[in-house]
Design an enzyme around this catalytic site. Structure first.
Site, short mmCIF file in Angstrom:
data_model
loop_
_atom_site.label_atom_id
_atom_site.label_comp_id
_atom_site.label_asym_id
_atom_site.label_seq_id
_atom_site.Cartn_x
_atom_site.Cartn_y
_atom_site.Cartn_z
N THR A 537 0.82 -1.22 0.12
CA THR A 537 0.16 -0.11 0.12
C THR A 537 1.07 1.21 0.10
OG1 THR A 537 -1.96 -1.07 1.19
CG2 THR A 537 -1.63 1.44 1.34
N PHE A 539 1.11 5.04 0.57
CA PHE A 539 0.58 6.12 1.54
C PHE A 539 0.98 7.53 1.14
CE2 PHE A 539 -0.01 2.37 4.01
CZ PHE A 539 -1.16 2.51 4.84
#
Length: 649
Positions: A537, A539
């Site tokens: 992921t 960010f």
């Protein structure tokens, strides 16, 4: 021995226990854990442990069986993190979730050499500068080092580039001279068992890198560490640098098995020196990556700007471009190992908050969505380092943005895309709703999901599974194999774990990070349940446009390499084609193009664009300004979300 204290121990009882142990000449170290508080007691005299166990407030006494007491896992279960200040308000941390790289020449040869090498390794991502001022060569006719002159050059280069200095100590007589120049003493392979030297350098209290001798066992290495720890320093870093074997194709044999074995035996951080294991520099990078894959906390590498003319070990010294390539590879590998590469940062804003009781603290506040243990909180500790900031949980992504604008938080940690489940569209929409924030940084986190249940539960007990929609999507194959389970969406993975713990029902389980298991006192029912191990992921870090000292949390030694935009094209044929042509004309690589419907304007779209800024130097703003001038002519709306550094790009 390790003395486990009862949870309700009184101050008087604690004082009595400590007084008894100090009276027996034990050295005490109190360690407060998640569940227990213990006193680790080490001394030369023996005592009947039953005497201690019988004292009020003592729950248990556990003897330390290893000959290395202070260095053992029995003495301290949590990993030690060694902190080294860099003179810029930052502490370089060796251990934990960071990969720290130390680089520089084997020997200091001249001021020009040190300054050039320091500048290049700092730009590539090194966080400490190594160099030999005194050279313990096996031949008295080889270069012996510049002595104090070399120390002065190292100190000057370190101060200019924000790099703490690491250099080898070869004699007790050098300690008074070196201690003012050196941030971290290095004990070499030849002096690993010079016990008088170990006791003297330990008494300085400075951090020490202890290199394994080419003929030493791991126990002998740890016994040498014990000399340092028992003499006064609590900051010891172990270094594997290869052992001597029958093999002649390499200079030494790099014992990478030592890294996981030492990890079980000791709480001390472990780094690896790949330069002394191979005969030629072209193999150093591969061994460095292998060391990170084995779980090392960092690397120590020799780099020379002109290795062909090096006075010592030129053949094994990497050229700056080779070191830069290795650092890019380490940046890519670190998230797979659940770590992030440490970087020199500019000083964080001197944010002052009030705690309960009016006590002040100077930490930045970073907002994230979810509960304690959420993946976003892990991303915060990777980007800022947990010791530098306070994580502030909120209830939604939109609240992250609002908290940053309102000044309740200095930064926000916002998930933007996942390698398996795709974009987090809510946050693309939030960027259009909240115009007063910018992106100032980014971090990528390897996402590893586990199925968590209450103590004593099994897979057969589970009926409901709770988690964030993205986590449920990322674990689809595992969940599809249990078709009878009901899937329930939660605000975050950590929220799901907290709910399952609170429910106390074996029928409930959560898809969340395995780190949430000890946090919420849950059992791991299944590990690595994500569909693909390549589950990452990305960010982004946001900050208010009105904040003082905007963007000053960025890495100094990563040049800005990404620019992000929001674009609204004109309502005419070929509008998007024309816009994309401008990026091509400017020879800029688009790495992301996303479209989102514009609220209240049917069939019209916002376009989100990420542009790679490689090769534009440390100040790419002029290129971006020129790009925006051209884009303004072809767009109806244009907004620069940020120019920022992203590791691994």
């Amino acid at each position: 021995m390790v003395v486990v204290l009862k949870k309700g121990i009184s101050a008087a009882e604690r004082e009595a226990v400590e007084g008894f142990l100090t009276g027996k000449q034990f050295k005490l170290n109190e360690i407060v854990g998640e569940e227990d508080t213990v006193i680790a007691a080490v001394g030369k005299l023996s005592v009947d442990r039953r005497e201690v166990e019988a004292m009020p407030g003592v729950a248990q006494v556990i003897p330390i069986s290893k000959p290395y007491k202070l260095a053992s896992r029995e003495f301290k279960r949590e990993d030690t993190i060694v902190e080294v200040p860099n003179g810029r308000g930052q502490k370089i941390r060796i251990g934990g979730q960071r990969v720290a790289v130390i680089a520089g020449p084997r020997a200091v040869e001249s001021r020009e050499q040190v300054m050039e090498v320091a500048g290049s390794v700092a730009a590539s991502g090194a966080v400490m500068l190594r160099g030999g001022a005194y050279e313990p060569n096996s031949s008295p006719y080889n270069f012996q080092g510049l002595g104090e002159e070399g120390l002065k050059y190292l100190k000057e280069a370190g101060e200019k580039y924000g790099l703490p200095i690491v250099t080898e100590l070869v004699s007790i007589n050098h300690i008074p001279l070196m201690r003012d120049y050196v941030d971290v003493f290095q004990i070499g392979a030849r002096t690993m068992q010079d016990f008088d030297l170990l006791k003297a350098v330990g008494a300085t209290g400075k951090p020490v890198i202890l290199r394994r001798s080419y003929s030493a066992t791991l126990e002998e290495l740890l016994m040498s560490a014990e000399y340092l720890l028992s003499s006064g320093t609590d900051s010891v870093i172990l270094c594997e640098r290869g052992i001597r074997t029958f093999e002649k194709a390499t200079r030494n044999t790099l014992d990478l098995s030592a890294v996981p074995v030492l990890r079980q035996l000791t709480h001390l951080p472990i780094i690896v020196d790949p330069s002394h294991t191979v005969l030629t520099r072209d193999k150093v990078g591969a061994m460095g990556l292998a060391a990170i894959a084995a779980g090392a906390d960092g690397l120590m590498v020799e780099v020379h700007h002109d290795p062909g003319k090096a006075l010592v070990d030129g053949a094994q010294s990497m050229m700056p471009e080779q070191f830069d390539k290795m650092m890019h590879d380490v940046e890519a590998l670190a998230p797979v190992m659940g770590k992030a590469v440490a970087h020199i940062r500019q000083e964080l804003p001197s944010v002052v908050r009030l705690q309960e009781g009016g006590r002040r603290k100077g930490k930045v506040v970073v907002a994230y969505s979810g509960k304690r243990g959420a993946y976003a909180e892990q991303a915060i500790s990777r980007y800022f380092d947990a010791a530098d900031c306070e994580s502030s949980p909120v209830d939604s992504f939109a609240e992250i943005f609002q908290s940053v604008i309102d000044g309740k938080a200095d930064y926000g940690m916002v998930p933007i895309e996942n390698s398996l489940a795709g974009s987090v569209y809510q946050n693309y929409d939030n960027f259009t709703r909240f115009e007063d924030v910018s992106i100032v940084g980014a971090v990528t986190l390897n996402i590893r999901h586990a199925l968590l249940g209450v103590k004593g539960a099994s897979l057969a007990d589970v009926k409901q599974v709770y988690s964030h929609p993205q986590a449920l999507s990322q674990s689809k194959k595992f969940l599809d194999a249990h078709a009878g389970w009901t899937q329930v969406e939660s605000l975050s993975t950590a929220t799901a774990a907290e709910f399952v713990a609170r429910s106390g029902s074996k029928e409930n389980a959560a898809v969340a990070s395995p780190l949430n298991a000890p946090l919420y006192k849950l059992d791991v029912l299944a590990e690595d349940i994500e569909d693909d191990p390549g589950n990452f992921t990305r960010f982004v870090v946001i900050q208010s446009n009105s904040a003082d000292g905007r963007g000053i949390s960025g890495e100094v030694n990563i040049a800005p390499n990404v620019a992000s935009f929001i674009i609204k094209t004109k309502n005419e044929p070929g509008a998007l084609y024309s816009v994309l042509g401008i990026f091509n004309e400017c020879k800029l690589n688009l790495t992301r193009l996303e479209s989102r419907p514009i609220e209240g304007e049917p069939w019209k779209y916002w376009f989100y664009v990420d542009v790679e800024l490689k090769g534009l130097g440390t100040q790419p703003s002029s290129t971006v300004a020129s790009l925006m001038a051209k884009l303004n002519e072809k767009t109806e709306y244009l907004r620069l979300l940020g120019i920022y550094a992203e590791a691994g790009k």
